[in-house]
Enzyme design. Structure first.
Site, PDB file in Angstrom:
ATOM      1  N   GLY A   8      18.216  25.705  22.042  1.00  0.00           N
ATOM      2  CA  GLY A   8      18.227  25.228  20.653  1.00  0.00           C
ATOM      3  C   GLY A   8      17.582  26.248  19.731  1.00  0.00           C
ATOM      4  O   GLY A   8      16.869  25.901  18.789  1.00  0.00           O
ATOM      5  N   TYR A 143      17.238   8.133  17.520  1.00  0.00           N
ATOM      6  CA  TYR A 143      16.416   9.342  17.661  1.00  0.00           C
ATOM      7  C   TYR A 143      15.020   8.975  18.190  1.00  0.00           C
ATOM      8  O   TYR A 143      14.516   9.593  19.133  1.00  0.00           O
ATOM      9  CB  TYR A 143      16.313  10.020  16.287  1.00  0.00           C
ATOM     10  CG  TYR A 143      15.433  11.244  16.235  1.00  0.00           C
ATOM     11  CD1 TYR A 143      15.728  12.383  16.987  1.00  0.00           C
ATOM     12  CD2 TYR A 143      14.305  11.279  15.410  1.00  0.00           C
ATOM     13  CE1 TYR A 143      14.929  13.509  16.916  1.00  0.00           C
ATOM     14  CE2 TYR A 143      13.501  12.404  15.330  1.00  0.00           C
ATOM     15  CZ  TYR A 143      13.816  13.515  16.086  1.00  0.00           C
ATOM     16  OH  TYR A 143      13.025  14.635  16.016  1.00  0.00           O
TER      17      TYR A 143
HETATM   18  N1  SER Z   1      12.317  15.702  10.918  1.00  0.00           N
HETATM   19  C1  SER Z   1      12.751  14.682  11.820  1.00  0.00           C
HETATM   20  C2  SER Z   1      13.791  13.826  11.213  1.00  0.00           C
HETATM   21  O1  SER Z   1      13.772  13.617  10.052  1.00  0.00           O
HETATM   22  C3  SER Z   1      11.578  13.836  12.263  1.00  0.00           C
HETATM   23  O2  SER Z   1      11.089  14.354  13.457  1.00  0.00           O
HETATM   24  O3  SER Z   1      14.623  13.327  11.873  1.00  0.00           O
END
Ligand code: SER
Length: 316
Positions: A8, A143
Site C-alpha cells: 500500500g 471499516y
Molecule cells: N482517516 C480514516 C477515515 O476517515 C480514519 O482512520 O476513514
C-alpha cells in the site's frame, strides 16, 4: 530490520512512509509494494517498486522471497467512506489482506509486521472525550469492524504464534504530498487545497464536527517510533491510541482565515456526517506515551501554517 516491504505504498501515508524509511534504512532496503495506481517518480527512483496486492498472497510471497524481506508494513486499506459504499471490498482488502500478511509473517518467520488501526474502532457507545485505551469497541462502519478484527487478529498472532505485530490507531491524517482517498476525515485535507486555490470550500460534515487529527510528520514519527520500540517494553501490541490535536471544522476554518482572510466555508453534510459523529473528539494516548515514548510535535496552528505554505508551493 534489514529489509522492509511496505504494502500500500502509493497511498496517503504509504508514499511518505516509504521515503522516510528509505532515508533511515537506505533506498535498496525498503521495497514499495503497490497495486494499480502509478507510483510517483520520487518513489520509483529511490528504491525498488513491486506490484504487490495484499489480497494476492502469492504476489506478497514472491516479493518476500525475492528481497529476503524481514518486516512488512501493511498500509493497504479501504477507508471508512468507500467502505460504506463497498463493504465487501473493504472486508476483503482489510481482513483477508491482513490475514495473508500475518500468515506469511508466521511462515517466513519475519521479524515484524506493522498494521495501522484507526479511531474508527470506536463507535457511538464509546466515551467521546479523551477516549480511553481500553473501552467499548462497537463501530458502526465496515471499516471500523475490520479495524477491530485486525487489532484482535494482530494480538492473536503475537500470543499464539509469537509474531511481533504492532499497530496504532491513527486519527485523521493531514498531509500535502498524496491525497487521502475514501476516508471521512478527508475534508481536513481538501479544505486546504480549496482554500488556496479558490478561497472557498463546501464541507461534507457540519461546522461543529470535532475529530482527532494528526499532521503527517507526527504520523511518520509515531509509526517509526513504534516500529523501533523494544518489544519487551510493550504491554499493548496492535491497538495503541495516539493523539496529537483535535478541532472542529469551524476552528480549522478560523485558523486558515488567519492566512487567507477571505476564505469562506459552507456546509452540506452527507452520509459521512453519521460516520464522523460515531467517532471520538479526542483520545487518551497514555499507553503509547508510557510504553514507547510517544510525543507529538504539531498542533493546529503549526500544521495549518505548514500546510498552506506547502500547498501554495504545489498549486500556485
Ligand atoms: N482517516 C480514516 C477515515 O476517515 C480514519 O482512520 O476513514
Amino acid at each position: 530490520m534489514k529489509k522492509i516491504l511496505v504494502v500500500g505504498s502509493v497511498g496517503q501515508i504509504g508514499s511518505e512512509l516509504v521515503m522516510e524509511l528509505r532515508r533511515i534504512y537506505g533506498g535498496e532496503n525498503v521495497v514499495a509494494g503497490g497495486r494499480k495506481t502509478a507510483p510517483s517518480a520520487t518513489l520509483l527512483n529511490s528504491g525498488p517498486f513491486e506490484i504487490c496486492d495484499a489480497t494476492d498472497p502469492d504476489a506478497v510471497r514472491r516479493v518476500v522471497e525475492k528481497y529476503e524481506i524481514d518486516a512488512i508494513i501493511n498500509m493497504a486499506a479501504i477507508l471508512s467512506a468507500t467502505g460504506e459504499q463497498n463493504p465487501a471490498l473493504c472486508w476483503d482488502v482489510n481482513i483477508n489482506g491482513l490475514y495473508h500478511i500475518l500468515e506469511i509473517a508466521r511462515e517466513y518467520k519475519l521479524k515484524q509486521v506493522l498494521v495501522p488501526s484507526s479511531i474508527a474502532v470506536f463507535g457511538p457507545e464509546t466515551p467521546t472525550v479523551n477516549t480511553p485505551q481500553e473501552t467499548v469497541l462497537k463501530p458502526t462502519t465496515m471499516y471500523g469492524v475490520t479495524k477491530v478484527a485486525g487489532e484482535l487478529l494482530g494480538d492473536y498472532y503475537v500470543r499464539r504464534f509469537g509474531v511481533d505485530v504492532r499497530g496504532l490507531r491513527y486519527p485523521g491524517i493531514i498531509s500535502s504530498e498524496t491525497l487521502p482517498g475514501g476516508g471521512t476525515t478527508d475534508y481536513a485535507v481538501a479544505i486546504f487545497y480549496e482554500a488556496v486555490k479558490h478561497g472557498k470550500y463546501t464541507c461534507f460534515v457540519k461546522e461543529d464536527t470535532k475529530l482527532p487529527m494528526m499532521y503527517m510528520p507526527d504520523c511518520l514519527k509515531a509509526t517509526v517510533d513504534l516500529m523501533q520500540a523494544d518489544f519487551n517494553t510493550l504491554k499493548h501490541h496492535s491497538d495503541f491510541n495516539v493523539g496529537a490535536m483535535s478541532f472542529t471544522v469551524g476552528e480549522l476554518a478560523a485558523e486558515i482565515k488567519k492566512h487567507i482572510p477571505n476564505f469562506h466555508v459552507q456546509y452540506e453534510p452527507d452520509f459521512r456526517q453519521k460516520i464522523a459523529d460515531s467517532w471520538p473528539d479526542s483520545v487518551d494516548d497514555t499507553a503509547a506515551r508510557e510504553e514507547w515514548g510517544w510525543k507529538p510535535s504539531f498542533g493546529l496552528a503549526e500544521m495549518t501554517a505548514d500546510m498552506i505554505e506547502k500547498i501554495r508551493a504545489k498549486v500556485l
